[in-house]
Design an enzyme around this catalytic site. Structure first.
Site, mmCIF file in Angstrom:
data_model
loop_
_atom_site.group_PDB
_atom_site.id
_atom_site.type_symbol
_atom_site.label_atom_id
_atom_site.label_comp_id
_atom_site.label_asym_id
_atom_site.label_seq_id
_atom_site.Cartn_x
_atom_site.Cartn_y
_atom_site.Cartn_z
ATOM 1 N N ASP A 26 0.783 -1.171 0.033
ATOM 2 C CA ASP A 26 0.051 -0.025 0.080
ATOM 3 C C ASP A 26 0.994 1.261 0.064
ATOM 4 O OD1 ASP A 26 -2.443 1.512 0.401
ATOM 5 O OD2 ASP A 26 -1.785 2.041 2.388
ATOM 6 N N ASP A 28 -0.475 5.174 0.859
ATOM 7 C CA ASP A 28 -0.672 6.150 1.791
ATOM 8 C C ASP A 28 -0.556 5.535 3.091
ATOM 9 O OD1 ASP A 28 -1.307 8.551 0.182
ATOM 10 O OD2 ASP A 28 -3.050 7.114 -0.478
#
Length: 342
Positions: A26, A28
């Site tokens: 991922d 963010d």
């Protein structure tokens, strides 16, 4: 990974970068926040890559196209190609393309990443409900998304046009704190229309399929900061996961996680890719990790011993998840977490 209720984080004698061929990272809250690299991310990813691990960046944020994301990562000191990036815009575009004729118009409520992904699937992005769209797609449009764009989606949905969402993350990390994500905007449209969107992003299977198709990963490790997207997505895809504590999930939320939100491994940040993971052993009524022993008392989780905060948290996870079983643990962990400084 078993789909049954996980009762403790697992150990690993090998460094995770050696035990898995591909890290599905991922962005963010894991690699960067508010555009700036998170501490230790650049060096840790460079070391994992040098050791032979493939790095793929999997994001629910549909705002930017893969080439822009790759350029940003490269600027941060993390060399990346557009082919290394998988977005929820790509996943939702594939989902829409499977349900409408080629060349169909799609009303876009979001950023350029959605428009590019739709064009790649032979679909035509449009801006108005009056453009006779065959579908509506909603993705994160940045902090300046005009209110009128949400109204445009409502007009089309009220006419019976099918509605798709890239993802439903309620929040997104920023340099100044936690901000509303695409899921918050989706809720506005849901309330106004009473409709339900088809969702493509994590934790739904469409995103996992898109990621595996694009990366060819055989032994993937999902790396994320969110229990309800990254970790649940790994659970749904039946692959292992590493939760890093650099984003939205805190220690109390981790202890209260239901089975589908329990990661395989827990670490402070991306340096966890470069090391093994300690074993958690059962000792009588408790669980030991490093110098800590955690037990489930009558009303609260209890912690004795000494050592690193992470080992204490791992031991507490075992005590909490075992006592909760198939349900979230309801015991208080305030005193134990305060002792760890978490």
């Amino acid at each position: 990974m078993s789909r049954g209720a996980r009762t403790r984080p697992e150990g690993s004698e090998q460094a995770l970068s050696e035990a898995y061929d591909t890290a599905l990272l991922d962005l963010d809250g894991v690699v960067y926040a508010g555009g700036a690299a998170i501490d230790h991310a650049v060096d840790a990813l460079a070391a994992a890559r040098a050791g032979g691990m493939r790095l793929a960046y999997v994001t629910n944020n549909a705002l930017r196209p893969p080439d822009a994301v790759a350029a940003h990562l490269t600027e941060l000191g993390i060399p990346a190609e557009p082919s290394d990036v998988v977005t929820s815009a790509q996943a939702v575009a594939r989902l829409i393309a499977g349900q409408v004729p080629e060349g169909s118009r799609v009303l876009v409520i979001g950023g350029e990443g959605l428009r590019i992904a739709l064009r790649e699937r032979g679909l035509e992005p449009v801006e108005s409900a009056d453009d006779d769209p065959a579908a509506v797609v909603q993705g994160y449009g940045g902090p300046e998304l005009p209110w009128g764009r949400l109204a445009e989606a409502c007009y089309a949905i009220a006419r019976g046009v099918p509605w798709f969402a890239s993802n439903t993350d309620l929040t997104i990390p920023s340099a100044r704190g936690i901000a509303p994500g695409n899921g918050a905007a989706v809720e506005v449209v849901r309330i106004a229309t009473g409709a339900e969107p088809q969702v493509a992003g994590k934790p739904l299977p469409s995103m996992h399929r898109e990621t595996i198709l694009r990366t060819g990963a055989r032994r993937p490790l999902v790396v994320g900061d969110r229990l309800d997207t990254d970790i649940e997505g790994a659970f749904n895809g039946e692959v292992d996961s590493l939760l890093v504590l650099t984003g939205v999930t805190d220690a109390a939320q981790l202890l209260a996680a239901p089975p589908q939100h329990r990661p395989t491994y827990v670490d402070a940040d991306l340096r966890g890719l470069l090391t093994g993971q300690p074993e958690i052993t059962r000792t009588g009524d408790g669980f030991r990790c490093g110098g800590w022993t955690a037990t489930a008392g009558v009303a609260q989780l209890e912690l004795t011993g000494d050592g690193t905060a992470l080992d204490g948290l791992r031991a507490l996870c075992a005590a909490a998840w075992t006592s909760g079983g198939e349900q979230p643990c309801r015991l208080s962990a305030d005193k134990a977490l305060a002792r760890l400084g978490l």
